[in-house]
Scaffold this active site. Structure first.
Site, mmCIF file in Angstrom:
data_model
loop_
_atom_site.group_PDB
_atom_site.id
_atom_site.type_symbol
_atom_site.label_atom_id
_atom_site.label_comp_id
_atom_site.label_asym_id
_atom_site.label_seq_id
_atom_site.Cartn_x
_atom_site.Cartn_y
_atom_site.Cartn_z
ATOM 1 N N TYR A 160 0.815 -1.216 0.000
ATOM 2 C CA TYR A 160 0.000 0.000 0.000
ATOM 3 C C TYR A 160 0.847 1.264 0.000
ATOM 4 O O TYR A 160 0.310 2.363 -0.173
ATOM 5 C CB TYR A 160 -0.960 0.012 1.205
ATOM 6 C CG TYR A 160 -2.053 -1.004 1.044
ATOM 7 C CD1 TYR A 160 -1.743 -2.357 1.064
ATOM 8 C CD2 TYR A 160 -3.373 -0.641 0.841
ATOM 9 C CE1 TYR A 160 -2.715 -3.321 0.894
ATOM 10 C CE2 TYR A 160 -4.356 -1.596 0.666
ATOM 11 C CZ TYR A 160 -4.023 -2.927 0.696
ATOM 12 O OH TYR A 160 -4.979 -3.878 0.519
ATOM 13 N N LYS A 237 1.973 -14.767 5.597
ATOM 14 C CA LYS A 237 2.263 -15.787 4.582
ATOM 15 C C LYS A 237 3.794 -15.957 4.567
ATOM 16 O O LYS A 237 4.467 -15.818 3.539
ATOM 17 C CB LYS A 237 1.713 -15.321 3.218
ATOM 18 C CG LYS A 237 1.770 -16.351 2.117
ATOM 19 C CD LYS A 237 0.766 -17.460 2.254
ATOM 20 C CE LYS A 237 0.983 -18.499 1.167
ATOM 21 N NZ LYS A 237 0.209 -19.722 1.378
ATOM 22 N N ASP A 338 -3.593 -18.020 4.336
ATOM 23 C CA ASP A 338 -4.648 -18.777 3.647
ATOM 24 C C ASP A 338 -5.410 -19.653 4.639
ATOM 25 O O ASP A 338 -6.623 -19.800 4.567
ATOM 26 C CB ASP A 338 -4.110 -19.599 2.460
ATOM 27 C CG ASP A 338 -2.769 -20.239 2.723
ATOM 28 O OD1 ASP A 338 -2.269 -20.142 3.857
ATOM 29 O OD2 ASP A 338 -2.225 -20.863 1.793
ATOM 30 N N ASP A 362 -6.723 -6.242 4.770
ATOM 31 C CA ASP A 362 -7.736 -5.720 3.848
ATOM 32 C C ASP A 362 -8.645 -6.868 3.398
ATOM 33 O O ASP A 362 -9.880 -6.790 3.481
ATOM 34 C CB ASP A 362 -7.024 -5.065 2.657
ATOM 35 C CG ASP A 362 -7.954 -4.206 1.809
ATOM 36 O OD1 ASP A 362 -9.169 -4.217 2.049
ATOM 37 O OD2 ASP A 362 -7.451 -3.537 0.886
#
Ligand SMILES: NC(=O)C1=CN([C@@H]2O[C@H](COP(=O)(O)OP(=O)(O)OC[C@H]3O[C@@H](n4cnc5c(N)ncnc54)[C@H](OP(=O)(O)O)[C@@H]3O)[C@@H](O)[C@H]2O)C=CC1
Ligand SMILES: O=C(O)CCC(=O)C(=O)O
Ligand SMILES: [Mg+2]
Length: 473
Positions: A160, A237, A338, A362
């Protein structure tokens, strides 16, 4: 001082002391109406907030709203491309707390996100998005009431930051050449990898400072929760992005076990302590075997490392955390991103605060909001050390704009978060009661009405606001 706006003549400024707001009885609060459905949602929100404050404090407290501009309506007032005028930034800086509707960001080209820009300009490094269930809300899930999580999203960095180069741009091509020819070959672990020559390039910075200040706030919040919700899950992740997402996890644990050593226990530590509690004579090797299911197939060096970990934990925290004392501490664990998306659906009651980097948070906040009733029920806050801006999780929902049918619930609940942040709990409680009772009575907007069984006639956006006020009691 201002070019095109004038602050209210009545009211006083909110100031900040040690990162906390100091709120007068009649604060001036800037608001941005927002693009798209902002035109419907803001009047409904203002009405509900004002009514709750009036009822709770009988005139002793009141917000003086200060209209400031961003997005399309800013361009109308200030001129072409004036999406985020200096007036707006000056007002938010001066008055400390603001609330906003959604703002449009084009995909592909065009301006970068105004929402993200506001978070970066005011260093609002914590995005707090609670996802909890209101009784009676229809949901595609069988047990939505089991989900009660708060997404704590890092709000200023990650991709971002917006440092990216278009495919085929001169600097993008130079960067790819530099990486392919110099930096990648100079890094043995990258082997012979090469970036495709027709790639766009984006940079994903994750800093130790940014990660730890976010996790610090998440842990401080966990300390205020009931015992059974005192848990912070670091979402990442890190198996794939080791030095950004993996580092976020490691820095999170580092912070928890240094700054909050007496208050926190990590999940692995709890296993080690629990094994010794079950069997006081357990050897270090047996304990290491228990906490690592693949222990037998590890290299001798890795085995020794885990045995050392067990020894260190027992030497350093057995006295303070052993004999079950760890059960009274904040549990800090981590989950791969995930996996957490399926875990909040299959084992929702096992989670409380989810501390995430910017992109994961997000995604996750939309997904969690869907479980408890959809984006119409997803509030949020962007909090820094000397400023806070409250806004919903959702965007401008353009196809519903101007039709007086969108659910204003998420901006109203963002207003509730704002009132709580200001210490105006009585007004916040009235709104939560009013909204909860409206839903239980089937007085809801189209998004919830379409999921209800039996179906109910939807209320307009403005009618939903009135129903909430009627149910203040
Ligand atoms: N903080 C911000 O200001 C944000 C701005 N955006 C921007 O908003 C624009 C539109 O984004 P988009 O991807 O369409 O996502 P949106 O969140 O705006 O809308 C997607 C869908 O979510 C549902 N929804 C959204 N808000 C509500 C609500 N208040 N009540 C009920 N349902 C709601 C609607 O579903 P349905 O039609 O099925 O009922 C809607 O079509 C983009 O420019 C994006 O960049 C996006 C996110 C945050
Ligand atoms: O700024 C935008 O347009 C999107 C931001 C967003 O999706 C979010 O903050 O949740
Ligand atoms: Mg989003």
């Amino acid at each position: 001082m201002y070019e095109k706006i004038t602050p209210p003549t009545i009211g006083a400024k909110i100031t900040f002391k040690n990162g906390e707001p100091v709120v007068p009885e009649n604060p001036i609060i800037p608001f941005i109406r927002g693009d798209g459905t902002g035109i419907d949602i803001w009047p409904a929100t203002e009405k509900v907030l004002d009514a709750a404050i009036a009822k709770a404090y009988k005139g002793k407290r009141k917000i003086s709203w200060f209209r400031v501009y961003a997005g399309d309506e800013a361009c109308d007032l200030y001129g072409t491309y004036q999406y985020l005028p200096q007036d707006t930034l000056t007002a938010i800086k001066e008055y400390g707390i603001a609330i906003k509707g959604p703002l449009t960001t084009p995909v592909g080209g065009g301006i970068r996100s105004l929402n993200v820009a506001l978070r970066q300009i005011f260093d609002l490094y914590t995005c707090v998005r609670p996802c909890r269930y209101y009784a009676g809300t229809p949901s595609p899930h069988k047990t939505p009431e089991k989900l009660d999580v708060i997404v704590y999203r890092e709000n200023t960095e990650d991709i971002y930051l917006g440092i990216e180069w278009k495919q085929g741009s001169e600097i993008g091509d130079r960067l790819i050449k530099f990486l392919n020819e110099e930096l990648i070959p100079a890094t043995p672990e990258h082997g012979k990898k090469q970036i495709p020559l027709d790639a766009g390039i984006g940079i994903k910075p994750i800093s130790k400072t940014g990660s730890q200040r976010l996790v610090r706030r998440a842990i401080k919040h966990a300390l205020l929760l009931p015992k059974n919700k005192q848990q912070v899950t670091l979402v990442h992740k890190g198996n794939i992005m080791k030095y950004t997402e993996g580092a976020f996890r490691d820095w999170g644990y580092e912070l928890a076990t240094s700054e909050f050593r007496q208050e926190c226990v990590t999940e692995r530590e709890s296993w080690i302590l629990g094994n010794k509690e079950k069997n006081p004579n357990i050897s270090l090797e047996e304990n290491a075997h228990e906490i690592d299911p693949g222990f037998d197939s590890l290299t001798p060096e890795k085995k020794a490392q885990i045995v050392k970990e067990v020894e260190t934990v027992l030497n350093t925290i057995w006295d303070s955390h052993g004999n079950g004392k760890w059960k009274e501490k904040i549990m800090v664990n981590d989950r791969i991103a995930d996996s957490i998306f399926q875990q909040i659906q299959t084992r929702p009651d096992e989670y409380s605060i989810l501390a995430t980097m910017n992109l994961n948070g997000d995604y996750l906040s939309d997904a969690a909001a869907a479980i408890v009733g959809g984006l119409g029920m997803g509030p949020g806050a962007n909090i820094g050390d000397s400023c806070a801006i409250f806004e919903a999780t959702h965007g401008t929902a353009p196809k519903h704009a101007g039709l007086d049918r969108i659910n204003p619930g998420s901006v109203i609940l963002s207003g509730v978060m704002m009132l709580e942040y200001m210490g105006w709990q009585e007004a916040a409680d009235l709104i939560k009661k009013g909204l909860g009772d409206a839903i239980v009575n089937g007085q809801v907007t189209y998004d919830l009405a379409r999921l209800m069984e039996p179906p109910v006639q939807p209320l307009k956006c403005s009618e939903f606001a009135d129903a909430i006020i009627k149910h203040f009691g």
